[in-house]
Design a protein around this motif. Structure first.
Motif, PDB file in Angstrom:
ATOM      1  N   ASP A  83     -28.415 -38.763  13.357  1.00  0.00           N
ATOM      2  CA  ASP A  83     -28.066 -38.185  14.198  1.00  0.00           C
ATOM      3  C   ASP A  83     -29.301 -37.710  14.656  1.00  0.00           C
ATOM      4  N   GLU A  85     -32.291 -39.343  13.907  1.00  0.00           N
ATOM      5  CA  GLU A  85     -32.683 -40.075  15.356  1.00  0.00           C
ATOM      6  C   GLU A  85     -32.374 -39.688  17.238  1.00  0.00           C
ATOM      7  N   ARG A  86     -30.900 -40.133  17.248  1.00  0.00           N
ATOM      8  CA  ARG A  86     -30.786 -39.133  18.395  1.00  0.00           C
ATOM      9  C   ARG A  86     -31.229 -38.431  19.008  1.00  0.00           C
ATOM     10  N   ASP A  87     -31.129 -37.194  18.127  1.00  0.00           N
ATOM     11  CA  ASP A  87     -32.075 -35.437  18.896  1.00  0.00           C
ATOM     12  C   ASP A  87     -33.140 -35.604  18.997  1.00  0.00           C
ATOM     13  N   TRP A  88     -33.834 -36.160  18.253  1.00  0.00           N
ATOM     14  CA  TRP A  88     -35.057 -37.374  18.712  1.00  0.00           C
ATOM     15  C   TRP A  88     -35.434 -37.759  19.756  1.00  0.00           C
ATOM     16  N   ARG A  89     -34.279 -38.546  20.477  1.00  0.00           N
ATOM     17  CA  ARG A  89     -35.138 -39.262  21.399  1.00  0.00           C
ATOM     18  C   ARG A  89     -34.901 -38.307  22.970  1.00  0.00           C
ATOM     19  N   GLU A  90     -33.609 -36.859  22.560  1.00  0.00           N
ATOM     20  CA  GLU A  90     -32.881 -37.081  24.166  1.00  0.00           C
ATOM     21  C   GLU A  90     -33.989 -36.053  23.412  1.00  0.00           C
ATOM     22  N   ARG A  91     -34.709 -34.792  22.348  1.00  0.00           N
ATOM     23  CA  ARG A  91     -36.337 -33.838  22.738  1.00  0.00           C
ATOM     24  C   ARG A  91     -37.573 -34.782  22.802  1.00  0.00           C
ATOM     25  N   GLY A  93     -37.630 -37.548  24.424  1.00  0.00           N
ATOM     26  CA  GLY A  93     -37.865 -37.898  26.208  1.00  0.00           C
ATOM     27  C   GLY A  93     -37.999 -39.755  26.159  1.00  0.00           C
ATOM     28  N   PRO A  95     -37.312 -43.575  24.374  1.00  0.00           N
ATOM     29  CA  PRO A  95     -36.333 -45.357  24.370  1.00  0.00           C
ATOM     30  C   PRO A  95     -35.592 -45.289  23.255  1.00  0.00           C
ATOM     31  N   ARG A 291     -32.794 -32.029  11.277  1.00  0.00           N
ATOM     32  CA  ARG A 291     -32.400 -32.121  12.417  1.00  0.00           C
ATOM     33  C   ARG A 291     -32.325 -30.423  11.951  1.00  0.00           C
TER      34      ARG A 291
END
Length: 436
Positions: A83, A85-91, A93, A95, A291
């Motif tokens: 969770d 890692e997903r939020d970090w990628r989104e925040r 930008g 890949p 998170r």
């Protein structure tokens, strides 16, 4: 570091704070506020030490963090890592991102991911924490120490050009105390010389340069979630990767279970179950904490920067007192300290005398000297390195250590304290001729 860290506790009451401020104002009306405390006058800062502790308390955990940790206790598992890692990628930008057990392990995995032959050199400032450098030696890499700008504490590109050797393959700027390095100049330098650009963003999550988040400029970058950092999870780190090959190599180095999820054409998928050396998995409770903190990062960074501005915009009008300049097209954050510099000739007093006078007034100021890596024993002992690092003269780093003054970074609203600090500085400057 002189900051106070705790998980809570009541601060001074509003009545106590206002009462202390009233006492200070009354002292000023009696005429003794102009006499330095060193000479028997009343200190300008009258709020108790508890007010300082509350104003600089860190980390700031509340019900969101408590709920996140309790959820992991009630439903144990490693889902919080995915969770985060997903939020970090989104925040940011990015890949690819991989959580690690701390920032140092994220740096080690990054150096491993480079895949450079032993003897390759990496340019890095000496004015940094050991973790930016020492993991190099595990892979046969050797640091080339670069000076810093003595007014920003950041990577000096002009000095790097002078110290470039044929063995240099990468550069690692460190965004010190939340101030962005000149990433356009660094990117141009790296591209011109065919160097890999990395970033150490341990001090600066959420800061940006020319509208681009720090950490997104380099081919790889790292962040830290250690307790004192701007995004604290007690411990933890994150690696961010622009290229799939770097992500898979860094991940396989310290995560034996994750390669099973790599695409079928990955050269590292076959190492599922063994990994490539270490176990660097982040604690899921720390991931849950990180998170929860990530969602508050921008607001807290902005609030902290605004508080620094309320103080610095006034005291940097005093002769000889300057702060690190931030480019107009960059957004900086603050970490651990509010660093200022003293030009003794312009101020008409020495740093030691100014700090002594400020401390007598109740300001928690200190002469800031950071240990320079190139002067430590490890780098002078050839047995630890593929070839011995060059031990240089770094005048910018030395000047920074001669002129820097550290003030607390107030993490919570403290208007009375900031006002009293301002009066203390003005009082010391009004009497600075006596200090010489």
């Amino acid at each position: 570091m002189s900051r106070h860290f705790s998980n809570g506790g009541p601060g001074p009451s509003r009545r106590a704070v206002l009462g202390a401020a009233a006492v200070a104002l009354a002292a000023g009306r009696r005429g003794d506020a102009g006499t330095l405390a060193l000479e028997g006058g009343s200190p300008a800062v009258t709020l108790a030490k508890a007010a300082h502790a509350e104003a600089s308390r860190w980390p700031l955990y509340g019900s969101d963090e408590e709920a996140a940790v309790l959820e992991v206790l009630r439903n144990p598992g490693y889902g919080p890592i995915d969770d985060l890692e997903r939020d970090w990628r989104e925040r940011f930008g990015a890949p690819f991102a991989k959580a690690h057990c701390n920032g140092t392990s994220a740096i080690a995995a990054m150096f491993f991911a480079l895949g450079l032959p032993p003897g390759s050199e990496v340019m890095v400032p000496s004015y940094t924490f050991f973790a930016s450098i020492v993991p190099m030696r595990l892979f046969g890499l050797v640091p080339v120490f670069v000076d810093v700008d003595p007014r920003t504490l950041n990577f000096d590109v002009a000095d790097a050009r002078r110290r470039l050797t044929p063995n240099v393959k990468a550069i690692l700027p460190v965004h010190w105390m939340g101030l962005p390095c000149p990433m356009d100049d660094l990117s141009a330098f790296a591209q011109e010389k065919g160097l890999i650009l990395l970033e150490d963003v341990a001090h600066a999550p959420g800061a940006s340069y020319r509208g681009k988040p720090l950490g997104a400029w380099g081919r790889m970058s790292i962040f830290s979630y250690q307790t004192t950092k701007p995004l604290p999870a007690l411990e933890g780190g994150m690696g961010m990767y622009q290229e799939r090959a770097d992500y898979e190599r860094a991940t396989a180095f310290g995560h034996s279970d994750v390669p099973a999820r790599f695409p079928a054409d990955s050269r590292y998928r076959r190492y599922a179950g063994t990994g490539l050396g270490l176990k660097l998995r982040m604690n899921p409770m720390a991931a849950a904490l990180a998170r929860a903190q990530l969602g508050k990062l921008d607001a807290r960074n902005a609030a902290g920067a605004a508080q620094v501005r309320r103080l610095n915009d006034r005291i940097t009008q005093l002769p000889g007192l300057v702060e690190p300049p931030c480019p107009a097209d960059a957004t900086r954050i603050y970490y651990a300290n509010n660093i200022l510099f003293l030009d003794e000739a312009t101020a008409g007093a020495t740093r030691a005398a100014v700090v002594a006078a400020l401390r007598a007034e109740g300001v928690q100021a200190r002469e800031h000297r950071y240990p320079l890596q190139h002067k430590l024993p490890l780098y002078a002992e050839p047995e630890w390195w593929h070839h011995p690092p060059t031990i240089p003269e770094l005048p910018g780093s030395d000047e920074a250590n001669r002129t820097a003054i550290a003030l607390p970074y107030f993490t919570s609203e403290a208007p009375e304290l900031i006002e009293q600090y301002t009066r203390a500085f003005e009082k010391v400057w009004a009497n600075r001729a006596k200090l010489s």
